[in-house]
Enzyme design. Structure first.
Site, mmCIF file in Angstrom:
data_model
loop_
_atom_site.group_PDB
_atom_site.id
_atom_site.type_symbol
_atom_site.label_atom_id
_atom_site.label_comp_id
_atom_site.label_asym_id
_atom_site.label_seq_id
_atom_site.Cartn_x
_atom_site.Cartn_y
_atom_site.Cartn_z
ATOM 1 N N ARG A 1 9.875 -1.342 12.646
ATOM 2 C CA ARG A 1 8.873 -1.112 13.105
ATOM 3 C C ARG A 1 8.595 -2.155 14.298
ATOM 4 O O ARG A 1 8.920 -3.346 14.002
ATOM 5 C CB ARG A 1 7.628 -1.188 12.089
ATOM 6 N N ARG B 1 -1.449 -9.420 12.984
ATOM 7 C CA ARG B 1 -1.736 -8.318 11.977
ATOM 8 C C ARG B 1 -2.736 -9.072 10.761
ATOM 9 O O ARG B 1 -3.654 -8.589 10.430
ATOM 10 C CB ARG B 1 -0.749 -7.559 11.579
ATOM 11 N N ARG C 1 11.679 -6.298 4.994
ATOM 12 C CA ARG C 1 11.721 -4.764 5.522
ATOM 13 C C ARG C 1 12.465 -4.484 6.750
ATOM 14 O O ARG C 1 12.990 -3.757 7.353
ATOM 15 C CB ARG C 1 10.284 -4.068 5.516
ATOM 16 N N ARG D 1 -10.382 0.070 7.621
ATOM 17 C CA ARG D 1 -10.134 -1.365 7.968
ATOM 18 C C ARG D 1 -11.050 -1.962 8.665
ATOM 19 O O ARG D 1 -10.995 -3.340 9.092
ATOM 20 C CB ARG D 1 -9.091 -1.146 9.016
ATOM 21 N N LYS E 1 0.831 -1.280 -0.048
ATOM 22 C CA LYS E 1 -0.060 -0.011 0.087
ATOM 23 C C LYS E 1 0.943 1.440 -0.006
ATOM 24 O O LYS E 1 0.652 2.258 -0.936
ATOM 25 C CB LYS E 1 -0.905 -0.081 1.098
HETATM 26 P P1 AP5 Z 1 4.750 -1.524 1.906
HETATM 27 O O1 AP5 Z 1 4.244 -0.578 0.774
HETATM 28 O O2 AP5 Z 1 5.372 -1.138 3.151
HETATM 29 O O3 AP5 Z 1 3.282 -2.479 2.387
HETATM 30 P P2 AP5 Z 1 1.999 -1.844 3.187
HETATM 31 O O4 AP5 Z 1 0.959 -2.522 2.418
HETATM 32 O O5 AP5 Z 1 2.146 -0.433 3.348
HETATM 33 O O6 AP5 Z 1 2.250 -2.631 4.536
HETATM 34 P P3 AP5 Z 1 2.170 -2.045 6.116
HETATM 35 O O7 AP5 Z 1 3.283 -2.930 6.798
HETATM 36 O O8 AP5 Z 1 2.412 -0.714 6.156
HETATM 37 O O9 AP5 Z 1 0.811 -2.300 6.335
HETATM 38 P P4 AP5 Z 1 -0.066 -2.548 7.708
HETATM 39 O O10 AP5 Z 1 -1.259 -2.429 7.259
HETATM 40 O O11 AP5 Z 1 0.347 -3.595 8.680
HETATM 41 O O12 AP5 Z 1 0.395 -1.256 8.428
HETATM 42 P P5 AP5 Z 1 -0.046 0.320 8.531
HETATM 43 O O13 AP5 Z 1 0.545 1.006 8.734
HETATM 44 O O14 AP5 Z 1 -1.561 0.689 7.755
HETATM 45 O O15 AP5 Z 1 5.534 -2.999 1.514
HETATM 46 C C1 AP5 Z 1 5.867 -4.012 2.359
HETATM 47 C C2 AP5 Z 1 7.491 -4.149 1.993
HETATM 48 O O16 AP5 Z 1 7.549 -4.689 0.665
HETATM 49 C C3 AP5 Z 1 8.460 -3.054 1.590
HETATM 50 O O17 AP5 Z 1 9.872 -3.353 2.329
HETATM 51 C C4 AP5 Z 1 8.381 -2.820 0.175
HETATM 52 O O18 AP5 Z 1 9.623 -2.456 -0.360
HETATM 53 C C5 AP5 Z 1 8.105 -4.422 -0.429
HETATM 54 N N1 AP5 Z 1 7.444 -4.324 -1.549
HETATM 55 C C6 AP5 Z 1 6.168 -3.782 -1.668
HETATM 56 N N2 AP5 Z 1 5.657 -4.096 -3.026
HETATM 57 C C7 AP5 Z 1 6.548 -5.156 -3.544
HETATM 58 C C8 AP5 Z 1 6.410 -5.849 -4.872
HETATM 59 N N3 AP5 Z 1 5.772 -5.609 -5.650
HETATM 60 N N4 AP5 Z 1 7.597 -6.758 -4.586
HETATM 61 C C9 AP5 Z 1 8.452 -7.011 -3.883
HETATM 62 N N5 AP5 Z 1 8.440 -6.044 -2.752
HETATM 63 C C10 AP5 Z 1 7.518 -5.155 -2.529
HETATM 64 O O19 AP5 Z 1 -0.987 -0.021 10.087
HETATM 65 C C11 AP5 Z 1 -0.071 -0.121 11.363
HETATM 66 C C12 AP5 Z 1 -0.899 -0.330 12.603
HETATM 67 O O20 AP5 Z 1 -1.646 0.829 12.813
HETATM 68 C C13 AP5 Z 1 -2.211 -1.430 12.601
HETATM 69 O O21 AP5 Z 1 -1.582 -2.632 12.840
HETATM 70 C C14 AP5 Z 1 -3.175 -0.767 13.594
HETATM 71 O O22 AP5 Z 1 -2.672 -0.923 14.938
HETATM 72 C C15 AP5 Z 1 -3.041 0.734 13.399
HETATM 73 N N6 AP5 Z 1 -3.936 1.081 12.145
HETATM 74 C C16 AP5 Z 1 -3.635 1.968 11.065
HETATM 75 N N7 AP5 Z 1 -4.534 2.186 10.541
HETATM 76 C C17 AP5 Z 1 -5.402 1.770 11.303
HETATM 77 C C18 AP5 Z 1 -7.090 2.096 11.125
HETATM 78 N N8 AP5 Z 1 -7.576 2.371 9.912
HETATM 79 N N9 AP5 Z 1 -7.862 1.656 12.061
HETATM 80 C C19 AP5 Z 1 -7.364 1.016 13.107
HETATM 81 N N10 AP5 Z 1 -5.917 0.746 13.609
HETATM 82 C C20 AP5 Z 1 -5.075 1.189 12.491
HETATM 83 MG MG MG Z 2 2.238 0.997 4.915
#
Ligand code: AP5
Ligand code: MG
Length: 194
Positions: free
Chosen positions: A135, A146, A127, A88, A13
């Site tokens: 993280r 997660r 990562r 979410r 994402k």
């Molecule tokens: P990356 O682009 O970082 O993936 P991502 O989908 O952004 O993954 P996240 O870990 O950020 O998702 P998440 O949903 O767990 O975390 P969030 O911050 O939203 O890519 C991942 C890796 O893969 C990178 O190293 C990248 O380079 C690599 N990559 C990407 N594409 C690739 C490809 N095609 N091929 C190869 N490699 C690739 O949420 C964190 C926490 O915040 C949650 O657990 C929760 O506690 C809280 N939170 C956030 N939003 C909410 C909400 N709306 N409601 C309630 N709690 C929330």
């Molecule tokens: Mg992210």
């Protein structure tokens, strides 16, 4: 153009949000990034959410609603939006519709970046190895949680957008450029862009 980037942890994402920012100048609203920043700054909000995030659980809806409302109501912001990591759960999806209706904007695309769990795990492990500051939730134990939360609370939201006819499933297993290109081709069908 307003877009939701939907997908499991590690689906890409944040990575694809960067592509869309560079290509179209959209404004990214990543609830995860905003919350992580609050934890880093040790704000009141940060203190409230730190443990929840470290455990891989969802932060309470009310906190998320207030973050989103603040940003969408910011009169200085003229951009269109990329929602990354929001909504979410079903309640958050309904709330987003409500807020968007109030300010008279609408969603154009929901991209589900679809990636198998095995690959998600290896991406998160990579990562964790690569980043200077790892993280807290990028451990194998928390990732299991997660993914559970994603499957239980978040994945059902896909039906909500399927019924609204704005869901596009993107194969997220290809290279970063391939995924970007699929997203771009879908946008191109509806918008005159190059
Ligand atoms: P990356 O682009 O970082 O993936 P991502 O989908 O952004 O993954 P996240 O870990 O950020 O998702 P998440 O949903 O767990 O975390 P969030 O911050 O939203 O890519 C991942 C890796 O893969 C990178 O190293 C990248 O380079 C690599 N990559 C990407 N594409 C690739 C490809 N095609 N091929 C190869 N490699 C690739 O949420 C964190 C926490 O915040 C949650 O657990 C929760 O506690 C809280 N939170 C956030 N939003 C909410 C909400 N709306 N409601 C309630 N709690 C929330
Ligand atoms: Mg992210």
């Amino acid at each position: 153009m307003n877009i939701i980037l939907f997908g499991a942890p590690g689906a890409g994402k944040g990575t694809q949000a960067n592509f869309l920012i560079n290509k179209f100048g959209l404004l990214q609203i990543s609830t995860g990034d905003i919350l992580r920043d609050s934890v880093k700054q040790k704000t009141e909000l940060g203190k409230q959410v730190e443990t929840i995030m470290a455990n891989g659980e969802l932060v309470p809806d009310e906190i998320i609603f207030s973050l989103i409302t603040d940003r969408l109501n910011d009169k200085d912001i003229k951009n269109d939006f990329i929602f990354d990591g929001f909504p979410r759960n079903l309640k958050q999806a309904q709330k987003l519709d409500e807020i968007m209706n109030e300010i008279n904007i609408h969603l154009d695309f929901v991209f589900h970046i679809d990636v198998e769990e095995e690959i998600l795990t290896s991406r998160i492990q990579n990562r964790a190895k690569q980043e200077k500051i790892t993280r807290k939730d990028d451990t194998s134990e928390v990732l299991i949680e997660r993914l559970k939360v994603y499957n239980r609370e978040t994945k059902p939201v896909l039906d909500y957008y399927l019924n609204k006819n704005i869901l596009t499933v993107i194969d997220g297993m290809g290279t970063i450029d391939e995924v970007s290109s699929d997203i771009f081709m879908t946008i191109k069908k509806d918008f005159k862009v190059d």
